[in-house]
Design a protein around this motif. Structure first.
Motif, mmCIF file in Angstrom:
data_model
loop_
_atom_site.group_PDB
_atom_site.id
_atom_site.type_symbol
_atom_site.label_atom_id
_atom_site.label_comp_id
_atom_site.label_asym_id
_atom_site.label_seq_id
_atom_site.Cartn_x
_atom_site.Cartn_y
_atom_site.Cartn_z
ATOM 1 N N LEU A 1 5.282 7.923 -2.184
ATOM 2 C CA LEU A 1 4.897 8.449 -0.881
ATOM 3 C C LEU A 1 4.892 7.294 0.141
ATOM 4 O O LEU A 1 4.198 6.301 -0.038
ATOM 5 C CB LEU A 1 3.501 9.086 -0.971
ATOM 6 N N LEU A 2 5.701 7.434 1.183
ATOM 7 C CA LEU A 2 5.761 6.431 2.249
ATOM 8 C C LEU A 2 5.245 7.077 3.532
ATOM 9 O O LEU A 2 5.814 8.067 4.005
ATOM 10 C CB LEU A 2 7.196 5.940 2.449
ATOM 11 N N LEU A 3 4.180 6.495 4.075
ATOM 12 C CA LEU A 3 3.503 7.098 5.225
ATOM 13 C C LEU A 3 3.469 6.114 6.407
ATOM 14 O O LEU A 3 3.418 4.897 6.222
ATOM 15 C CB LEU A 3 2.074 7.488 4.849
ATOM 16 N N TYR A 4 3.439 6.686 7.601
ATOM 17 C CA TYR A 4 3.392 5.878 8.820
ATOM 18 C C TYR A 4 2.276 6.404 9.717
ATOM 19 O O TYR A 4 2.169 7.620 9.961
ATOM 20 C CB TYR A 4 4.730 5.965 9.566
ATOM 21 N N ASP A 5 1.427 5.474 10.192
ATOM 22 C CA ASP A 5 0.313 5.840 11.073
ATOM 23 C C ASP A 5 0.821 5.881 12.514
ATOM 24 O O ASP A 5 1.160 4.850 13.107
ATOM 25 C CB ASP A 5 -0.813 4.812 10.933
ATOM 26 N N THR A 6 0.895 7.071 13.109
ATOM 27 C CA THR A 6 1.435 7.228 14.469
ATOM 28 C C THR A 6 0.546 6.586 15.545
ATOM 29 O O THR A 6 0.998 6.375 16.676
ATOM 30 C CB THR A 6 1.616 8.719 14.789
ATOM 31 N N GLU B 1 -5.002 -1.873 10.957
ATOM 32 C CA GLU B 1 -4.062 -0.985 10.262
ATOM 33 C C GLU B 1 -4.251 -1.083 8.747
ATOM 34 O O GLU B 1 -4.179 -0.066 8.028
ATOM 35 C CB GLU B 1 -2.635 -1.358 10.659
ATOM 36 N N GLN B 2 -4.518 -2.274 8.260
ATOM 37 C CA GLN B 2 -4.721 -2.449 6.819
ATOM 38 C C GLN B 2 -5.967 -1.698 6.355
ATOM 39 O O GLN B 2 -5.922 -0.972 5.348
ATOM 40 C CB GLN B 2 -4.860 -3.943 6.504
ATOM 41 N N ASN B 3 -7.049 -1.846 7.110
ATOM 42 C CA ASN B 3 -8.286 -1.133 6.750
ATOM 43 C C ASN B 3 -8.107 0.376 6.851
ATOM 44 O O ASN B 3 -8.611 1.144 6.020
ATOM 45 C CB ASN B 3 -9.432 -1.578 7.661
ATOM 46 N N SER B 4 -7.366 0.802 7.892
ATOM 47 C CA SER B 4 -7.136 2.238 8.074
ATOM 48 C C SER B 4 -6.318 2.812 6.918
ATOM 49 O O SER B 4 -6.614 3.893 6.387
ATOM 50 C CB SER B 4 -6.410 2.475 9.401
ATOM 51 N N TYR B 5 -5.263 2.063 6.506
ATOM 52 C CA TYR B 5 -4.422 2.542 5.403
ATOM 53 C C TYR B 5 -5.185 2.568 4.080
ATOM 54 O O TYR B 5 -5.005 3.475 3.267
ATOM 55 C CB TYR B 5 -3.196 1.639 5.285
ATOM 56 N N LEU B 6 -6.056 1.579 3.847
ATOM 57 C CA LEU B 6 -6.834 1.566 2.607
ATOM 58 C C LEU B 6 -7.786 2.759 2.554
ATOM 59 O O LEU B 6 -7.961 3.396 1.498
ATOM 60 C CB LEU B 6 -7.613 0.255 2.492
ATOM 61 N N THR B 7 -8.392 3.065 3.709
ATOM 62 C CA THR B 7 -9.284 4.231 3.777
ATOM 63 C C THR B 7 -8.504 5.521 3.557
ATOM 64 O O THR B 7 -8.942 6.419 2.815
ATOM 65 C CB THR B 7 -9.990 4.274 5.148
ATOM 66 N N SER B 8 -7.337 5.605 4.184
ATOM 67 C CA SER B 8 -6.503 6.812 4.037
ATOM 68 C C SER B 8 -6.023 6.971 2.589
ATOM 69 O O SER B 8 -5.961 8.090 2.041
ATOM 70 C CB SER B 8 -5.307 6.744 4.972
ATOM 71 N N ALA B 9 -5.700 5.865 1.941
ATOM 72 C CA ALA B 9 -5.200 5.916 0.566
ATOM 73 C C ALA B 9 -6.240 6.506 -0.380
ATOM 74 O O ALA B 9 -5.904 7.265 -1.308
ATOM 75 C CB ALA B 9 -4.791 4.516 0.123
ATOM 76 N N ARG C 1 6.352 -2.731 12.354
ATOM 77 C CA ARG C 1 5.507 -1.566 12.094
ATOM 78 C C ARG C 1 4.960 -1.650 10.670
ATOM 79 O O ARG C 1 5.612 -2.185 9.789
ATOM 80 C CB ARG C 1 6.305 -0.266 12.278
ATOM 81 N N TYR C 2 3.777 -1.124 10.511
ATOM 82 C CA TYR C 2 3.118 -1.153 9.206
ATOM 83 C C TYR C 2 3.195 0.244 8.554
ATOM 84 O O TYR C 2 3.002 1.266 9.236
ATOM 85 C CB TYR C 2 1.651 -1.577 9.346
ATOM 86 N N TYR C 3 3.476 0.256 7.230
ATOM 87 C CA TYR C 3 3.627 1.501 6.478
ATOM 88 C C TYR C 3 2.733 1.448 5.238
ATOM 89 O O TYR C 3 2.434 0.358 4.706
ATOM 90 C CB TYR C 3 5.074 1.699 6.034
ATOM 91 N N LEU C 4 2.327 2.649 4.808
ATOM 92 C CA LEU C 4 1.530 2.779 3.579
ATOM 93 C C LEU C 4 2.434 3.341 2.487
ATOM 94 O O LEU C 4 3.021 4.424 2.648
ATOM 95 C CB LEU C 4 0.332 3.709 3.816
ATOM 96 N N TYR C 5 2.539 2.600 1.380
ATOM 97 C CA TYR C 5 3.387 3.033 0.258
ATOM 98 C C TYR C 5 2.486 3.266 -0.966
ATOM 99 O O TYR C 5 1.761 2.351 -1.381
ATOM 100 C CB TYR C 5 4.438 1.976 -0.054
ATOM 101 N N ILE C 6 2.547 4.508 -1.492
ATOM 102 C CA ILE C 6 1.744 4.867 -2.670
ATOM 103 C C ILE C 6 2.698 5.365 -3.764
ATOM 104 O O ILE C 6 3.539 6.240 -3.518
ATOM 105 C CB ILE C 6 0.717 5.967 -2.350
ATOM 106 N N LYS C 7 2.550 4.778 -4.941
ATOM 107 C CA LYS C 7 3.347 5.229 -6.082
ATOM 108 C C LYS C 7 2.398 5.560 -7.232
ATOM 109 O O LYS C 7 1.551 4.751 -7.623
ATOM 110 C CB LYS C 7 4.324 4.138 -6.518
ATOM 111 N N TYR C 8 2.593 6.795 -7.730
ATOM 112 C CA TYR C 8 1.793 7.226 -8.892
ATOM 113 C C TYR C 8 2.750 7.912 -9.861
ATOM 114 O O TYR C 8 3.359 8.942 -9.532
ATOM 115 C CB TYR C 8 0.683 8.192 -8.466
ATOM 116 N N LEU C 9 2.869 7.301 -11.058
ATOM 117 C CA LEU C 9 3.839 7.772 -12.045
ATOM 118 C C LEU C 9 5.214 7.838 -11.403
ATOM 119 O O LEU C 9 5.721 6.829 -10.942
ATOM 120 C CB LEU C 9 3.397 9.116 -12.623
ATOM 121 N N ASP C 10 5.798 8.988 -11.335
ATOM 122 C CA ASP C 10 7.129 9.094 -10.750
ATOM 123 C C ASP C 10 7.101 9.587 -9.303
ATOM 124 O O ASP C 10 8.135 9.881 -8.717
ATOM 125 C CB ASP C 10 7.998 10.038 -11.601
ATOM 126 N N GLN C 11 5.881 9.694 -8.742
ATOM 127 C CA GLN C 11 5.751 10.160 -7.360
ATOM 128 C C GLN C 11 5.666 8.963 -6.402
ATOM 129 O O GLN C 11 4.912 8.013 -6.651
ATOM 130 C CB GLN C 11 4.495 11.029 -7.189
#
Length: 400
Positions: free
Chosen positions: A114-119, A37-45, A102-112
């Motif tokens: 994004l919290l994502l979940y791999d189904t 999941e970690q590798n998948s989220y890094l690739t997706s990011a 469950r594992y989640y991907l959290y991306i923050k850029y400036l004021d944006q």
């Protein structure tokens, strides 16, 4: 060790082994899932970062859908989650977080944000759930098999109890197991064997009893007839023969009587009383032939039969001793009979059988020690033998 204990040990060993394997597999799967999941989220990011920076919302949503990700809007997840991986950037941060397994991907850029979940995690979780369920089902099945085996074998314990009762003299002991399997065959075979043995034992007891009683009459008549015969060497030989026959008959009847159950009448008495009772049953010409040393203690048992056993030991000592006196010593819940003489040729167990005696000494019928052994065993006591400093020492130990 009983069969039940062996099966229980095997079952527990299998259960522990299976539990350890299941825990190891679950731990390994969780570690693999985390790495994947970690590798998948890094690739997706990496793929999502460009449209996020360029604020290409439609392209971002398209990429999210293609990657099998789902946008999560629950803010409490970010606050309460455990950080698994974090990679800061100049204008933001990239995190992989864990919340509720469950594992989640959290991306923050400036004021944006994004919290994502791999189904795809759901499928992996379902697979682990099915695996764990199968393991639990297997454990339950093992427990059921274990209980079924114990139920199948339980009649063996009952049959074994009946066999022990029969071996201890309860000739009426029979098994009530009537199953139509191998255990039922064992039960029926035991019942048939027990019935045949009961018939044989009863026939033998009846024969010995009848013979013993029938012999007493001609012996008594012979003794009475001898009274009218003049004293001579031949008369003494015949008289001794009749006395020997009378003694042998009495001992055989007594030996047979000891095979019965519920024969003993228990009471409490002192060791001194037991020794006095035993000596009263003997004809001792010279009192100096006996020396008594007593440190008194209390005994619980049948005074009549215990005194008979002690009388037989004293009688043997007087017969076979090469020098007098015979010493009777009572101390520490033991009564010992010490007499001078040669050591027994064989182990004590040999002489405890009926009609066995020291080959070089032929002064009895070899029944006395057998009677002693039966009386002592019926009381749950012990009969010991030792040879020390030229003395034969027979000891009754009044402790089970």
């Amino acid at each position: 060790m009983s069969i039940q204990k062996k099966i229980t040990i095997l079952f527990l060993s299998s259960l522990v082994t299976m539990s350890l394997i299941a825990l190891w597999v679950e731990r390994t799967n969780l570690q693999k899932a985390r790495t994947i999941e970690q590798n998948s989220y890094l690739t997706s990011a990496k793929e999502l970062f460009t449209p996020l920076v360029n604020k290409q919302e439609s392209e971002l949503n398209k990429r999210i859908e293609e990657l099998g990700l789902q946008i999560i809007t629950d803010g409490k997840i970010i606050k309460n989650a455990e950080i698994v991986f974090m990679q800061p950037h100049t204008f933001g941060v990239l995190k992989i977080i864990k919340y509720s397994q469950r594992y989640y991907l959290y991306i923050k850029y400036l004021d944006q944000e994004l919290l994502l979940y791999d189904t795809a995690q759901d499928e992996s979780r379902n697979e682990r759930y099915i695996t764990n369920s199968l393991v639990v089902l297997d454990v339950v099945l093992m427990v059921v098999i274990y209980l079924v085996i114990l139920k199948i074998l339980s009649p063996l314990k009952y049959i074994s109890q009946k066999m022990r009762q029969f071996s201890k003299g309860n000739l009426f002991a029979r098994s009530a197991v009537k199953t139509k399997d191998e255990i039922g065959d064992v039960s029926r075979s035991f019942n048939e064997m027990a019935s045949r043995l009961e018939e044989m034992i009863n026939a033998r007891e009846e024969l010995l009893r009848d013979v013993g009683h029938e012999l007493r009459t001609p012996i008594a008549k012979g003794k009475f007839a001898l009274e009218g015969v003049a004293e001579s060497k031949e008369k003494e030989i015949i008289k001794r023969a009749f006395n020997d026959l009378d003694t042998l008959t009495s001992e055989i009847l007594q030996m047979q009587l000891l095979n019965k159950e519920d024969l003993l009448e228990y009471g409490r008495f002192k060791a001194q009383t037991l020794i006095a009772e035993a000596l009263s049953k003997l004809y001792i010409e010279d009192e100096d032939d006996i020396k008594v040393e007593i440190e008194d203690f209390e005994i619980e048992g049948d005074l009549h039969y215990l005194s008979t056993a002690l009388k037989n030991l004293i009688d043997n000592a007087l017969k076979y001793s090469t020098s007098k006196p015979v010493i009777i010593k009572a101390q520490k819940r033991k009564i010992s009979i010490c007499s001078s003489g040669e050591e027994l040729d064989r182990e004590l167990e040999h002489y405890l059988q009926a009609f066995t005696q020291q080959e070089r000494l032929q002064k009895g019928f070899g029944i006395g020690l057998n009677i002693v052994s039966k009386i002592v065993q019926k009381h749950g006591f012990k009969l010991d033998y030792a040879y020390l400093e030229g003395k034969n020492i027979f000891t009754i130990v009044f402790v089970a």
